[in-house]
Scaffold this motif. Structure first.
Motif, PDB file in Angstrom:
ATOM      1  N   GLY A  39       0.789  -1.137  -0.085  1.00  0.00           N
ATOM      2  CA  GLY A  39      -0.042  -0.082  -0.155  1.00  0.00           C
ATOM      3  C   GLY A  39       0.610   1.113   0.031  1.00  0.00           C
ATOM      4  O   GLY A  39       0.584   2.313  -0.694  1.00  0.00           O
ATOM      5  N   ILE A  40       1.800   1.230   0.791  1.00  0.00           N
ATOM      6  CA  ILE A  40       2.823   2.272   0.607  1.00  0.00           C
ATOM      7  C   ILE A  40       3.376   2.715  -0.584  1.00  0.00           C
ATOM      8  O   ILE A  40       3.478   3.720  -1.347  1.00  0.00           O
ATOM      9  CB  ILE A  40       3.886   2.156   1.817  1.00  0.00           C
ATOM     10  N   ILE A  76       2.981   5.773  -3.414  1.00  0.00           N
ATOM     11  CA  ILE A  76       4.077   6.729  -3.770  1.00  0.00           C
ATOM     12  C   ILE A  76       4.480   6.640  -5.491  1.00  0.00           C
ATOM     13  O   ILE A  76       5.246   6.988  -5.742  1.00  0.00           O
ATOM     14  CB  ILE A  76       5.529   6.547  -3.050  1.00  0.00           C
ATOM     15  N   GLY A  77       3.525   5.926  -5.899  1.00  0.00           N
ATOM     16  CA  GLY A  77       3.445   5.731  -7.386  1.00  0.00           C
ATOM     17  C   GLY A  77       3.465   4.311  -7.888  1.00  0.00           C
ATOM     18  O   GLY A  77       3.846   4.280  -9.270  1.00  0.00           O
ATOM     19  N   GLY A  88     -15.933  -1.434  -1.357  1.00  0.00           N
ATOM     20  CA  GLY A  88     -15.240  -0.627  -2.026  1.00  0.00           C
ATOM     21  C   GLY A  88     -14.316   0.392  -1.606  1.00  0.00           C
ATOM     22  O   GLY A  88     -14.398   0.880  -0.634  1.00  0.00           O
ATOM     23  N   LEU A  89     -13.333   0.394  -2.176  1.00  0.00           N
ATOM     24  CA  LEU A  89     -12.169   1.176  -1.685  1.00  0.00           C
ATOM     25  C   LEU A  89     -12.072   2.577  -2.373  1.00  0.00           C
ATOM     26  O   LEU A  89     -12.123   2.856  -3.504  1.00  0.00           O
ATOM     27  CB  LEU A  89     -10.847   0.425  -2.331  1.00  0.00           C
ATOM     28  N   LEU A  90     -12.237   3.642  -1.476  1.00  0.00           N
ATOM     29  CA  LEU A  90     -12.223   5.045  -1.747  1.00  0.00           C
ATOM     30  C   LEU A  90     -10.956   5.632  -2.043  1.00  0.00           C
ATOM     31  O   LEU A  90     -10.810   6.223  -2.993  1.00  0.00           O
ATOM     32  CB  LEU A  90     -13.132   5.836  -0.660  1.00  0.00           C
ATOM     33  N   ALA A  91     -10.012   5.470  -1.260  1.00  0.00           N
ATOM     34  CA  ALA A  91      -8.755   6.003  -1.672  1.00  0.00           C
ATOM     35  C   ALA A  91      -7.539   5.237  -1.028  1.00  0.00           C
ATOM     36  O   ALA A  91      -7.828   4.509   0.275  1.00  0.00           O
ATOM     37  CB  ALA A  91      -8.782   7.396  -0.736  1.00  0.00           C
ATOM     38  N   ASP A  92      -6.564   5.437  -1.296  1.00  0.00           N
ATOM     39  CA  ASP A  92      -5.034   4.533  -0.875  1.00  0.00           C
ATOM     40  C   ASP A  92      -5.016   4.782   0.463  1.00  0.00           C
ATOM     41  O   ASP A  92      -4.675   3.894   1.343  1.00  0.00           O
ATOM     42  CB  ASP A  92      -3.999   4.675  -1.830  1.00  0.00           C
TER      43      ASP A  92
END
Length: 140
Positions: free
Chosen positions: A37-38, A42-43, A103-107
């Protein structure tokens, strides 16, 4: 009587060790998901996201197993009637897993949920290890 109690304690220890092992497995996969996830934050790209979600799914599976193992441990603790104060809290620490399938909203939000779940797992592991130590001290 003592032999029967020792048998009950040994059964509780065995159940507790299964629960502890399941908790550690869940934490291992959750730690891996956190790390991915990290990287994702970061890209990372699509592959990173897929790996992270795979680790989350694995962790969820292990958590479901841990929940079953902890319920079995709790039942075994009840059989150790000399220690009525021994108990384990299982409600709530595994419920985070459902979030991932809604549902995943944001990292960032996912990382926050992962950290909360890791904290709950750490608490559960400490509690199980404490109970195991207590049981071993009263064996024989």
């Amino acid at each position: 009587m003592q032999t029967t109690m020792n048998t009950e304690i040994q059964e509780a220890i065995y159940a507790g060790e299964r629960a502890r092992n399941s908790l550690y497995k869940a934490k291992e996969h959750l730690d891996s998901a956190k790390n991915w996830g990290i990287v994702d934050m970061i890209g990372g790209g699509l592959l990173t996201d897929m790996i992270k979600h795979s680790k989350l799914n694995s962790s969820s599976d292990y958590m479901k197993q841990a929940e079953q193992d902890m319920l079995a441990f709790q039942r075994e603790l009840k059989d150790v009637s000399l220690y009525p104060d021994l108990h384990i809290e299982i409600s709530g620490f595994l419920t985070f897993a459902d979030f991932f399938f809604d549902g995943l909203l944001a990292d960032y939000l996912v990382q926050t949920k992962i950290n909360e779940a890791r904290s709950r797992l750490d608490n559960a592991i400490r509690q199980v290890e404490s109970l195991l130590m207590h049981l071993r001290n009263h064996l024989y």
